[in-house]
Design an enzyme around this catalytic site. Structure first.
Site: not given
Ligand code: DGJ
Length: 749
Positions: A364-365, A476-477, A524, A546
């Site tokens: 992920d991030d 994602d956004m 997402c 989330d």
């Protein structure tokens, strides 16, 4: 499927289950006549016109015919100001400031199948699966053509609609509003259902009664949003999950939208759906065309479940991106590590989860630029060498060598103030001249209406996909758009910004999926802030929320299932206490909720006890065994989570197998004995073997075999509840208990 009565100028779109009828009215505009369960074709549908006599205090275009007023007519694509006072479907403005239009019928065309809509996502159909009617209307003064497109699916009670406007005059026209559909109904005895919420509690089902006046849901955030979903239902009061009439409307679009119901003073209902007219305008130069997104209308007289099943089939077969293989069980490192990881730690997580049966590892991030917190580096899509001294490809290759797939998180539309991209291209940020730009999660949004921005991101993401042999992207956004303005658009075209932005996002997705057709994409937006039909055209699934708490997820997934198939709902088992609610839910219930979604894990497997690791192995085994049923069967909602209990099931095509999930939210003292859950849609005359999936991950086969009719009409006895610490019969205890059953017809054995 499509009848045209040219002498009466009537159009009847009819398939096995529905009819949709409209005609050309005496003023040349289109009038709506009927929508609902199929009715027979006949020579004239004039009898369906509701008002044929003068109504007091209405304005009327013809002096000699006071009975004809647009105010009392059901219409197909109304405009305001020529005797209709309800909100309109379109508004065009000429250079003198006038906004009256008069689109009269000019021609029609019928073709098999379905055409694409330029640059926009839409359902698709082969020639034998649908038929399309295009109606052209012409405004003599505006020299503009309005085209209304209707596609009727052959085997589904589904009609799709869209509209487009073309300017043929020398001077420009300003389009202030063009809805995808306007839908007039003769009565207002409906309830208005929609999916509403906020971050971490998206898409909860809401219901309101229609009353005279306007009610609406909408978004003006630059995305479809956590708060509302571009989907609405009109249902009769008596309609339940299993019976009664319902009309479902969905917009295949991911930006600002409006879904509005207006009940007028005569008790008729107008439903409008499309791009939100607020903050919207579009300049049409000579020869320019503007196309609306597609709206989908589904009719069911089998209740809300009937409607959802039609949407699910339509989306599976005609909208959502398809995979050639089963969706992998994934592990995502976000809740396990947040930004605190290095190559070694990630590889340990991947190896440990591979031992459990996980098939896809998602990083992920935090893997790029100098990203060690959410304050920096968005836009710098190159690997963080402090975390990955040997590069990301090395980690990807090591994970792939374990036999797992490798996936990565991106947030392509964003830019951090602290980033190399900001130094190089400050002009790529969305900002209004001379105004301060607002932050959202410390970040700004890139101007996706600029082609060079889209090109830049394509090149960056494409390079990483290739170098890491990527199997999956989480797109994602994480913020809404503020100070909306593009420095690439002239003053009078700023109203085009939001739509041009989303066209840029769609273009990037289209190019990436064309270049990498097998890559699995999960969209997402801070969880489910852009879980919509537009994004699903380019992706396979969306991160539902989330909020990974299994109890909150019951109502989120329940609401989401109204429209979206369960295999599109990203759902993971996470650690306890839960990171969003601090609630501790048994591991079994966390999996029993996540089974009815894509299924995966979002925790650190190295922190699990040996016992939990064994349970997880069994959960994954159980899921893999039933994956094709869960991801391809018919989903049926049984009990609404607002009642303290929830239940749902998935059955296979012939009813010979089903998986049922039952959830008891809060425990109660002295519960009723032998509570039963009716299991619909089985085969009444077949005996079923019943297997339960136990909290310890074992499968219990010692259940009584029951006939389908008993299961359907009397029900399946649920486990006895806890009955006080001294009771001997206690089988289950405490809050958040759940049960999962697998039923198979003995004929299948
Ligand atoms: C929001 C997403 O919904 C989370 O799952 C996670 O990917 C974070 N963003 C990462 O910043």
């Amino acid at each position: 499927m499509i009848y045209v009565n040219e002498s009466k100028m009537e159009f009847h779109l009819q398939n096995e289950s529905i009819s949709y009828i409209f005609h050309v009215m005496k003023n040349g505009q289109l009038g709506q006549l009927y929508y609902g369960k199929r009715i027979s074709q006949k020579d004239s549908f004039a009898s369906l016109i509701q008002v044929n006599s003068p109504t007091p205090n209405t304005a009327h275009p013809y002096l000699e015919d006071p009975a004809f007023s647009l105010e009392t007519r059901l219409q197909e694509f109304p405009s305001y100001g020529t005797t209709d006072f309800r909100d309109p479907a379109l508004e065009l403005e000429t250079e003198n400031g006038a906004t009256i239009s008069n689109f009269v019928y000019s021609s029609f065309e019928i073709h098999k199948g379905k055409k694409k809509i330029n640059g926009l996502p839409a359902t698709y159909a082969a020639d034998h699966e649908a038929e399309t009617l295009e109606i052209r209307l012409w405004d003599r003064l505006l020299e503009a053509e309005l085209k209304l497109t209707y596609t009727l699916f052959a085997d589904l009670p589904v009609l799709t609609r869209s509209a487009s406007i073309t300017n043929h005059r020398l001077e420009a026209l300003k389009l202030n509003r063009l809805m995808s559909l306007s839908f007039d109904l003769p009565t207002s005895d409906y309830e208005f259902l929609h999916l509403s919420g906020a971050w971490a509690r998206e898409r909860n089902l809401k219901k309101r009664k229609l009353e005279q006046g306007i009610q609406a849901i909408s978004s003006v955030r630059g995305s479809s949003s956590h708060a509302q979903n571009p989907f609405a239902v009109l249902k009769k009061e008596e309609t339940t999950e299993f019976s009664g009439e319902v009309i479902g409307f969905s917009l295949v679009y991911s930006s600002n939208f409006l879904a509005q119901v207006e009940v007028d003073h005569y008790g008729t209902t107008r439903f409008l759906l499309g791009i939100h007219p607020f903050q919207f305008s579009w300049e049409l130069q000579k020869g320019d065309t503007f196309d609306t997104p597609e709206a989908i209308i589904v009719f069911s007289d089998h209740g809300l479940n009937g409607m959802s099943q039609v949407f699910h089939t339509l989306y599976r077969e005609h909208l959502v991106r398809k995979t050639n293989t089963a969706k992998p069980v994934m592990i995502n490192n976000w809740e396990a590590t947040y930004f605190d990881f290095d190559e070694e730690k990630l590889f340990e997580i991947a190896s440990a989860s591979q031992q459990l049966g996980v098939e896809l590892f998602v990083l992920d991030d935090g893997w790029f630029g100098k990203r060690n917190s959410d304050k920096t580096s968005l836009g710098d899509w190159f690997v963080n060498r402090d975390k990955f001294p040997q590069g990301l490809d090395t980690l990807a290759a090591k994970i792939q060598k374990l036999g797992m797939q490798f996936g990565l998180w991106f947030e392509p539309e964003m830019i951090s103030k602290k980033s190399e991209l900001m130094t190089e291209h400050p002009d790529w940020v969305i900002q209004t001249p001379d105004r301060t730009s607002s932050f959202g999660r410390n970040q700004f949004v890139l101007d996706f209406s600029k082609q060079e921005v889209v090109d830049y991101l394509y090149q960056k993401i494409d390079t990483i996909i290739k170098s890491t042999k990527l199997s999956y992207i989480k797109w994602d956004m994480n913020r809404n758009i503020t100070e909306a303005y593009s420095n690439s658009l002239p003053v009078h075209r700023q109203g085009e910004f939001f739509h041009r932005y989303i066209l840029g996002v769609y273009q990037l997705l289209e190019r990436l999926t064309n270049a990498h057709p097998t890559i699995l994409i999960e969209t997402c937006a801070g969880g489910g802030g852009r879980f919509d039909s537009g994004m699903l055209y380019y992706s396979h699934q969306a991160w539902t929320s989330d909020n990974t708490d299994a109890i909150d997820r019951l109502s989120i997934q329940y609401g989401t299932s109204l429209l979206y198939p369960i295999e599109t709902m990203g759902s993971h088992v996470s650690a306890v206490p839960n990171h969003q609610t601090y609630r501790t839910v048994p591991l079994s219930t966390r999996a029993n909720t996540a089974f009815f979604g894509t299924f995966g894990y979002e925790l650190d497997p190295l922190k699990l006890s040996e016992e939990d690791r064994e349970i997880i192995k069994n959960q994954i085994k159980f899921f893999k065994k039933h994956r094709s049923l869960l991801h391809g069967g018919t989903f049926i909602r049984l009990m609404n989570p607002t009642t303290n209990q929830a239940a749902w099931m998935v059955r296979n095509g012939d009813g010979s197998a089903a998986i049922v999930g039952y959830y008891n939210i809060l425990a109660g003292a002295n519960p009723a004995q032998a509570k039963k859950l009716r299991i619909p849609s089985l085969n009444p005359n077949e005996a079923y073997k019943i297997v339960s999936f136990e909290p310890d991950g074992e499968v219990d086969e010692k259940h009584e075999r029951l006939m389908g009719d008993e299961l359907m009409n009397s029900g399946l006895a649920l486990k006895l509840r806890f009955n006080g610490v001294n009771a001997e019969m206690a089988e289950t205890a405490g809050d958040f208990h759940s049960e999962v059953y697998y039923l198979t017809s003995l004929l299948e054995e």
